[in-house]
Design a protein around this motif. Structure first.
Motif, PDB file in Angstrom:
ATOM      1  N   ALA A 241      -1.218   2.669  -4.583  1.00  0.00           N
ATOM      2  CA  ALA A 241      -0.910   3.407  -5.810  1.00  0.00           C
ATOM      3  C   ALA A 241      -2.022   3.264  -6.835  1.00  0.00           C
ATOM      4  O   ALA A 241      -2.350   4.217  -7.556  1.00  0.00           O
ATOM      5  N   SER A 242      -2.627   2.086  -6.921  1.00  0.00           N
ATOM      6  CA  SER A 242      -3.719   1.870  -7.876  1.00  0.00           C
ATOM      7  C   SER A 242      -4.935   2.712  -7.531  1.00  0.00           C
ATOM      8  O   SER A 242      -5.548   3.336  -8.403  1.00  0.00           O
ATOM      9  N   LEU A 243      -5.293   2.751  -6.247  1.00  0.00           N
ATOM     10  CA  LEU A 243      -6.463   3.548  -5.879  1.00  0.00           C
ATOM     11  C   LEU A 243      -6.146   5.042  -5.935  1.00  0.00           C
ATOM     12  O   LEU A 243      -7.035   5.858  -6.210  1.00  0.00           O
ATOM     13  N   MET A 360     -12.865  -8.466  -3.431  1.00  0.00           N
ATOM     14  CA  MET A 360     -11.416  -8.316  -3.491  1.00  0.00           C
ATOM     15  C   MET A 360     -10.850  -9.043  -4.702  1.00  0.00           C
ATOM     16  O   MET A 360     -10.754 -10.267  -4.715  1.00  0.00           O
ATOM     17  N   PRO A 361     -10.489  -8.301  -5.737  1.00  0.00           N
ATOM     18  CA  PRO A 361      -9.743  -8.891  -6.856  1.00  0.00           C
ATOM     19  C   PRO A 361      -8.261  -8.933  -6.503  1.00  0.00           C
ATOM     20  O   PRO A 361      -7.697  -7.938  -6.033  1.00  0.00           O
ATOM     21  N   PHE A 362      -7.621 -10.069  -6.722  1.00  0.00           N
ATOM     22  CA  PHE A 362      -6.231 -10.273  -6.319  1.00  0.00           C
ATOM     23  C   PHE A 362      -5.359 -10.440  -7.560  1.00  0.00           C
ATOM     24  O   PHE A 362      -5.842 -10.802  -8.636  1.00  0.00           O
ATOM     25  N   GLU A 363      -4.050 -10.232  -7.410  1.00  0.00           N
ATOM     26  CA  GLU A 363      -3.126 -10.240  -8.538  1.00  0.00           C
ATOM     27  C   GLU A 363      -2.771 -11.645  -9.022  1.00  0.00           C
ATOM     28  O   GLU A 363      -2.157 -11.801 -10.076  1.00  0.00           O
ATOM     29  N   ALA A 364      -3.119 -12.685  -8.276  1.00  0.00           N
ATOM     30  CA  ALA A 364      -2.709 -14.048  -8.609  1.00  0.00           C
ATOM     31  C   ALA A 364      -3.667 -15.021  -7.940  1.00  0.00           C
ATOM     32  O   ALA A 364      -4.723 -14.616  -7.430  1.00  0.00           O
ATOM     33  N   VAL A 391      -1.959  -1.398 -13.601  1.00  0.00           N
ATOM     34  CA  VAL A 391      -2.809  -0.556 -14.445  1.00  0.00           C
ATOM     35  C   VAL A 391      -4.209  -1.130 -14.539  1.00  0.00           C
ATOM     36  O   VAL A 391      -5.213  -0.413 -14.432  1.00  0.00           O
ATOM     37  N   LYS A 392      -4.309  -2.451 -14.731  1.00  0.00           N
ATOM     38  CA  LYS A 392      -5.638  -3.059 -14.906  1.00  0.00           C
ATOM     39  C   LYS A 392      -6.453  -2.976 -13.610  1.00  0.00           C
ATOM     40  O   LYS A 392      -7.680  -2.889 -13.648  1.00  0.00           O
ATOM     41  N   PHE A 393      -5.784  -2.961 -12.443  1.00  0.00           N
ATOM     42  CA  PHE A 393      -6.498  -2.819 -11.176  1.00  0.00           C
ATOM     43  C   PHE A 393      -6.974  -1.382 -10.984  1.00  0.00           C
ATOM     44  O   PHE A 393      -8.070  -1.160 -10.454  1.00  0.00           O
ATOM     45  N   ALA A 394      -6.159  -0.417 -11.393  1.00  0.00           N
ATOM     46  CA  ALA A 394      -6.598   0.980 -11.333  1.00  0.00           C
ATOM     47  C   ALA A 394      -7.810   1.198 -12.239  1.00  0.00           C
ATOM     48  O   ALA A 394      -8.771   1.881 -11.868  1.00  0.00           O
ATOM     49  N   LYS A 395      -7.782   0.580 -13.412  1.00  0.00           N
ATOM     50  CA  LYS A 395      -8.924   0.699 -14.321  1.00  0.00           C
ATOM     51  C   LYS A 395     -10.161   0.007 -13.766  1.00  0.00           C
ATOM     52  O   LYS A 395     -11.284   0.494 -13.920  1.00  0.00           O
TER      53      LYS A 395
END
Length: 596
Positions: A241-243, A360-364, A391-395
């Protein structure tokens, strides 16, 4: 994310809900590669359950090839998660030969086919235009559709194929008939994955043969078995969804990249990275010049005080610095920390194994990740019913695309692509010089930026290669805590007239510090005409204007010298300027740069 999230068997049975009858399957041999550091724990756990793990077929430099039964895959993943608290930890192969080849390749990764990339940040108008369009509701709707339209998106079930068809239709609608945009399936061999991967491509305008990839995985899994519900809202509907939102805002803003951009939703990640392995191999075999890969696997669970966990293993260090620079520049209020994800962690590992630069940025962090993944509870409701964290990952995906692929949105001017590593006309990002032991820009441009290499102080915070002073000549204080007490986080030097760094030019020095006090803290700035044999000259001493993150600026004129340096001495208390103060909260950092 990989095959990692299986909890204890009792928890699976309590959480999961039967969805449909599981077709009987022949229990056949499969081949995997695994990190050798995990083997003792896996072997002991298998033995305790009355299962003997076979000896490695080959073992080399931290990677081993094993033959196991297909029915043991879930057990293996559960042990790695429960006992080692790791993400994934193995890669599946369809033959012994390929598993053995992976051991050799992982021990000696291939050199990247990517062109030399200058990681410059010079496309703010287009990046900001796209970032401003990112909407939480769109991301939420995509997560909700993927996690509720089908009971599971498992790679070998009809629902997994149907989810791929739905996503392809969504992306085709977003593309809106643009002639430079295509959306298609990447079809895998039926034994690899009946589910296809989905790829949307925006062809580059001036460098179409250089490719930027942003990906996440489409499939989902429940650790209790294929007959149980696997909504996979976080893992990995959130990444897809983010991409998808990054793709949407690119098209909505008329974005035309200089380099080709590919958005990828991988099939069959959960059973050993099979879909991405196929795709990465295809790009390698066809000599496609992939200059950067960003993986989004789980983006919507806020499990850590940090906004991003930057995976440092099986990724590219220079590109990781670029990504954290994107965070600091375009989302300056957000934080990140470095984490290790383990062998075979997610789809980025497939690209890394083929020599392509990945991040790879991860959520935690690994110890604070979503406890509901790989169960029937991996739903949007369990994440608060919103997509705020995604949202911050989509940005971030938007800024990665805009600054690596360059090009422009409607009404904006494309910046230089930075494909010339000589750096003319660009602010270069420093890399660590192991000889001088400090960040260095080897090419002359309009400036030099330390990026995130200096972030933190000594052992306080994520600073790598500390102390980052020439020849390790000045060590940092180690008292206090990160971003509560003092640290010098970033240094940047640029010409004031926008031309290249040259003797006689006036330059601006910008030091980003974390200040504890506006009265007790002082920044001493110095320069030296020679980085190899420094003789420090004081530029001035300055008080921070506010506590917390603040930038202090000063100017001076470059002397004669081909390799020069600046030093930031950030001290707590003391009345005299110093090149190397000795306080317990003091931080000292150098930045080396080339001058024409």
């Amino acid at each position: 994310m990989g095959t990692r999230k299986f909890g204890p068997i009792a928890m699976w049975l309590a959480c999961a809900t039967p969805a449909f009858a599981e077709a009987p399957q022949q229990d056949k041999d499969v081949w995997i590669t695994i990190g050798t550091d995990a083997l003792p724990t896996v072997r002991a756990s298998f033995k305790a359950q009355g299962v003997a793990l076979s000896a490695p077929l080959r073992e080399k430099k931290g990677v081993a090839a094993l033959r196991i039964r297909e029915s043991q895959i879930d057990k293996l993943a559960g042990v790695i998660h429960d006992k080692l608290h790791r993400c994934a930890g193995f890669i599946a192969h369809d033959s012994e030969e390929k598993a053995l080849a992976e051991v050799e390749n992982a021990s000696a990764p291939q050199q990247s086919l990517a062109a030399l990339i200058s990681y410059t940040l010079n496309n703010a108008p287009s990046v900001n235009a796209m970032m401003a369009g990112v909407q939480e509701l769109n991301i939420r709707n995509t997560i909700n559709s993927l996690s509720t339209n089908w009971t599971s998106r498992r790679y070998n079930q009809q629902s997994g194929k149907d989810a791929a068809t739905w996503l392809k239709d969504q992306w085709t609608t977003i593309a809106n008939g643009r002639s430079d945009v295509s959306v298609e399936f990447f079809t895998h061999a039926s034994t690899t994955s009946p589910q296809p991967s989905v790829i949307a491509t925006i062809t580059g305008t001036t460098l179409p043969n250089e490719v930027v990839v942003i990906g996440g995985h489409l499939d989902s899994i429940n650790g209790s078995g294929s007959s149980y519900a696997a909504p996979g809202a976080d893992d990995d509907a959130s990444g897809v969804a983010s991409l998808t939102e990054a793709f949407r805002v690119a098209i909505a803003n008329g974005y035309k990249p200089a380099r080709t951009v590919k958005f990828m939703a991988y099939a069959a990640e959960e059973i050993g990275l099979k879909g991405s392995a196929d795709i990465a191999a295809w790009h390698l075999n066809n000599k496609v010049n992939v200059v950067g890969v960003l993986q989004l696997d789980m983006t919507n669970y806020k499990g850590s005080s940090y906004d991003f966990g930057m995976v440092t293993d099986n990724t590219n260090a220079a590109q990781n610095t670029f990504v954290t620079n994107l965070i600091s520049t375009y989302q300056p209020g957000l934080s990140y920390t470095n984490i290790a994800c383990g062998y075979g962690c997610s789809d980025h590992a497939s690209w890394h194994a083929k020599g392509f630069p990945t991040s790879m940025p991860f959520e935690a962090t690994m110890s604070t990740d979503n406890p509901n993944i790989h169960t029937a509870r991996d739903t949007l409701t369990e994440m608060g019913g919103t997509a705020n964290n995604s949202v911050k990952f989509a940005k971030l995906a938007v800024s990665f695309m805009g600054e690596l692929a360059k090009g422009a949105t409607t009404g904006n001017t494309p910046p230089p692509t930075g494909e010339d590593p000589g750096g003319g006309g660009t602010v270069n990002t420093a890399t660590y010089d192991a000889t001088l032991k400090a960040p260095k820009c080897a090419a002359a441009g309009t400036g030099c930026d330390s990026g995130t290499l200096l972030n933190g102080r000594g052992g306080v915070g994520p600073e790598v290669n500390r102390p980052n002073t020439i020849n390790a000549s000045c060590t940092d204080g180690i008292s206090g805590s990160y971003h509560s007490d003092e640290s010098n986080d970033r240094l940047k030097v640029t010409t004031t007239d926008g031309t290249n760094l040259a003797a006689g030019k006036q330059v601006k020095v910008e030091a980003t510090v974390w200040a504890y006090s506006t009265t007790a803290d002082t920044l001493d700035l110095y320069y030296s005409a020679s980085a190899s044999s420094p003789s420090w000259k004081l530029i001035g001493s300055y008080k921070p204007s506010s506590t917390g993150a603040t930038t202090i600026s000063a100017t001076y004129t470059l002397p004669t010298g081909s390799l020069q340096a600046i030093r930031a001495n950030f001290r707590y208390q003391g009345s005299m300027a110093s090149t190397c103060s000795t306080g317990a909260y003091d931080d000292h950092d150098d930045l080396i740069f080339t001058v024409q």
